[in-house]
Design a protein around this motif. Sequence first.
Motif, PDB file in Angstrom:
ATOM      1  N   ASP A  15       0.802  -1.228   0.000  1.00 19.21           N
ATOM      2  CA  ASP A  15       0.000   0.000   0.000  1.00 19.21           C
ATOM      3  C   ASP A  15       0.831   1.273   0.000  1.00 19.21           C
ATOM      4  O   ASP A  15       0.331   2.345  -0.337  1.00 19.21           O
ATOM      5  CB  ASP A  15      -0.925   0.044   1.219  1.00 19.21           C
ATOM      6  CG  ASP A  15      -1.954  -1.062   1.216  1.00 19.21           C
ATOM      7  OD1 ASP A  15      -2.526  -1.326   0.135  1.00 19.21           O
ATOM      8  OD2 ASP A  15      -2.166  -1.673   2.274  1.00 19.21           O
ATOM      9  N   SER A  49       4.301   7.531   0.365  1.00 22.63           N
ATOM     10  CA  SER A  49       3.355   7.725  -0.733  1.00 22.63           C
ATOM     11  C   SER A  49       2.388   6.550  -0.760  1.00 22.63           C
ATOM     12  O   SER A  49       2.794   5.402  -0.614  1.00 22.63           O
ATOM     13  CB  SER A  49       4.090   7.776  -2.076  1.00 22.63           C
ATOM     14  OG  SER A  49       5.016   8.826  -2.090  1.00 22.63           O
ATOM     15  N   TYR A  50       1.121   6.859  -0.985  1.00 25.30           N
ATOM     16  CA  TYR A  50       0.100   5.819  -1.059  1.00 25.30           C
ATOM     17  C   TYR A  50       0.091   5.200  -2.446  1.00 25.30           C
ATOM     18  O   TYR A  50       0.072   5.909  -3.460  1.00 25.30           O
ATOM     19  CB  TYR A  50      -1.266   6.416  -0.729  1.00 25.30           C
ATOM     20  CG  TYR A  50      -2.387   5.438  -0.882  1.00 25.30           C
ATOM     21  CD1 TYR A  50      -2.566   4.426   0.042  1.00 25.30           C
ATOM     22  CD2 TYR A  50      -3.237   5.497  -1.962  1.00 25.30           C
ATOM     23  CE1 TYR A  50      -3.588   3.503  -0.098  1.00 25.30           C
ATOM     24  CE2 TYR A  50      -4.265   4.594  -2.119  1.00 25.30           C
ATOM     25  CZ  TYR A  50      -4.428   3.589  -1.180  1.00 25.30           C
ATOM     26  OH  TYR A  50      -5.428   2.677  -1.331  1.00 25.30           O
ATOM     27  N   GLU A  51       0.129   3.872  -2.528  1.00 26.98           N
ATOM     28  CA  GLU A  51       0.112   3.166  -3.805  1.00 26.98           C
ATOM     29  C   GLU A  51      -0.886   2.016  -3.807  1.00 26.98           C
ATOM     30  O   GLU A  51      -0.825   1.158  -4.666  1.00 26.98           O
ATOM     31  CB  GLU A  51       1.512   2.632  -4.119  1.00 26.98           C
ATOM     32  CG  GLU A  51       2.504   3.741  -4.346  1.00 26.98           C
ATOM     33  CD  GLU A  51       3.800   3.268  -4.947  1.00 26.98           C
ATOM     34  OE1 GLU A  51       4.079   2.053  -4.910  1.00 26.98           O
ATOM     35  OE2 GLU A  51       4.535   4.127  -5.445  1.00 26.98           O
ATOM     36  N   THR A 108      -4.907   0.161  -3.438  1.00 24.03           N
ATOM     37  CA  THR A 108      -6.144   0.199  -4.227  1.00 24.03           C
ATOM     38  C   THR A 108      -7.350   0.623  -3.394  1.00 24.03           C
ATOM     39  O   THR A 108      -8.346   1.076  -3.941  1.00 24.03           O
ATOM     40  CB  THR A 108      -6.426  -1.187  -4.838  1.00 24.03           C
ATOM     41  OG1 THR A 108      -6.474  -2.155  -3.793  1.00 24.03           O
ATOM     42  CG2 THR A 108      -5.356  -1.558  -5.851  1.00 24.03           C
ATOM     43  N   SER A 109      -7.271   0.445  -2.080  1.00 24.88           N
ATOM     44  CA  SER A 109      -8.346   0.918  -1.204  1.00 24.88           C
ATOM     45  C   SER A 109      -7.714   1.623  -0.011  1.00 24.88           C
ATOM     46  O   SER A 109      -6.593   1.326   0.370  1.00 24.88           O
ATOM     47  CB  SER A 109      -9.233  -0.238  -0.750  1.00 24.88           C
ATOM     48  OG  SER A 109      -8.497  -1.163   0.007  1.00 24.88           O
ATOM     49  N   SER A 110      -8.435   2.541   0.563  1.00 29.14           N
ATOM     50  CA  SER A 110      -7.911   3.344   1.667  1.00 29.14           C
ATOM     51  C   SER A 110      -7.356   2.464   2.772  1.00 29.14           C
ATOM     52  O   SER A 110      -7.821   1.355   2.997  1.00 29.14           O
ATOM     53  CB  SER A 110      -9.017   4.228   2.243  1.00 29.14           C
ATOM     54  OG  SER A 110      -9.528   5.075   1.253  1.00 29.14           O
ATOM     55  N   ALA A 129      -5.295   7.535   1.140  1.00 27.32           N
ATOM     56  CA  ALA A 129      -6.256   7.186   0.098  1.00 27.32           C
ATOM     57  C   ALA A 129      -5.785   7.777  -1.219  1.00 27.32           C
ATOM     58  O   ALA A 129      -4.802   8.506  -1.277  1.00 27.32           O
ATOM     59  CB  ALA A 129      -7.642   7.705   0.468  1.00 27.32           C
ATOM     60  N   LYS A 130      -6.517   7.468  -2.306  1.00 25.21           N
ATOM     61  CA  LYS A 130      -6.126   7.925  -3.637  1.00 25.21           C
ATOM     62  C   LYS A 130      -6.382   9.413  -3.867  1.00 25.21           C
ATOM     63  O   LYS A 130      -5.850   9.977  -4.802  1.00 25.21           O
ATOM     64  CB  LYS A 130      -6.860   7.114  -4.702  1.00 25.21           C
ATOM     65  CG  LYS A 130      -6.293   5.741  -4.845  1.00 25.21           C
ATOM     66  CD  LYS A 130      -6.826   5.091  -6.092  1.00 25.21           C
ATOM     67  CE  LYS A 130      -6.202   3.726  -6.181  1.00 25.21           C
ATOM     68  NZ  LYS A 130      -5.673   3.432  -7.468  1.00 25.21           N
ATOM     69  N   THR A 131      -7.199  10.045  -3.046  1.00 20.30           N
ATOM     70  CA  THR A 131      -7.501  11.456  -3.276  1.00 20.30           C
ATOM     71  C   THR A 131      -6.227  12.278  -3.196  1.00 20.30           C
ATOM     72  O   THR A 131      -5.274  11.922  -2.516  1.00 20.30           O
ATOM     73  CB  THR A 131      -8.518  11.982  -2.251  1.00 20.30           C
ATOM     74  OG1 THR A 131      -7.973  11.858  -0.952  1.00 20.30           O
ATOM     75  CG2 THR A 131      -9.828  11.221  -2.337  1.00 20.30           C
ATOM     76  N   SER A 132      -6.207  13.397  -3.878  1.00 20.04           N
ATOM     77  CA  SER A 132      -4.983  14.188  -4.016  1.00 20.04           C
ATOM     78  C   SER A 132      -4.440  14.712  -2.690  1.00 20.04           C
ATOM     79  O   SER A 132      -3.251  14.904  -2.555  1.00 20.04           O
ATOM     80  CB  SER A 132      -5.223  15.350  -4.969  1.00 20.04           C
ATOM     81  OG  SER A 132      -6.218  16.205  -4.443  1.00 20.04           O
ATOM     82  N   ASN A 140      -2.883  11.249  -0.340  1.00 19.92           N
ATOM     83  CA  ASN A 140      -2.074  10.188  -0.925  1.00 19.92           C
ATOM     84  C   ASN A 140      -0.597  10.282  -0.564  1.00 19.92           C
ATOM     85  O   ASN A 140       0.210   9.522  -1.073  1.00 19.92           O
ATOM     86  CB  ASN A 140      -2.246  10.155  -2.448  1.00 19.92           C
ATOM     87  CG  ASN A 140      -1.700  11.397  -3.122  1.00 19.92           C
ATOM     88  OD1 ASN A 140      -1.246  12.325  -2.465  1.00 19.92           O
ATOM     89  ND2 ASN A 140      -1.762  11.416  -4.442  1.00 19.92           N
TER      90      ASN A 140
END
Length: 174
Positions: free
Chosen positions: A48, A73-75, A77-79, A114-117, A120
Amino acid sequence: VSLVVFCVYSLGRGVVDGMSLLRPTPIARESVPAPKKTSGVNDCGASDVKLSLTAASQGVPVGGSLDFTASISYEGTSSCLLDLSDVVLTVSSGDQTIYSSDSCPADPNRQLLAKTSDMNRTSQKMTWGTSRTGDQCVEDQSKLPKVGRGTYTAQLSLKNAHKAVSDPVTIQVQ
């Protein structure tokens, strides 16, 4: 005679009961249970996150200190939740670990990735006082023995996800 025996017996019991109150009572201590997870969001694992480490400089004087920036850094697929106290700075010389930032327990500092800017990436400052950590926690790092001149390697990792490591950073203690 019965009255005298009753009085002596009652006084004797009172003294014995009074003495038992003066003895310390043993207290059983149990460990505090871990807090229950209520969010339903999983903890971040090695797949993740990507860890990176940068040093403020490549050299530090003997007895000095060096600041690092630990970036996560987030990599995934889900939070997921990342406990920043699980991010460990390790300094080594060859195969020998010289310093580990997790030698003392740290307060949990959970952060949602999470994927949000705006969720992440996270970073934190970590400082190495050119000291050696031992088997026991020493809160005041100025009391730890200092390392000598030489080349050392710093690396970031996650406590419970051993595959999550940063690229090593080489440091010269001069």
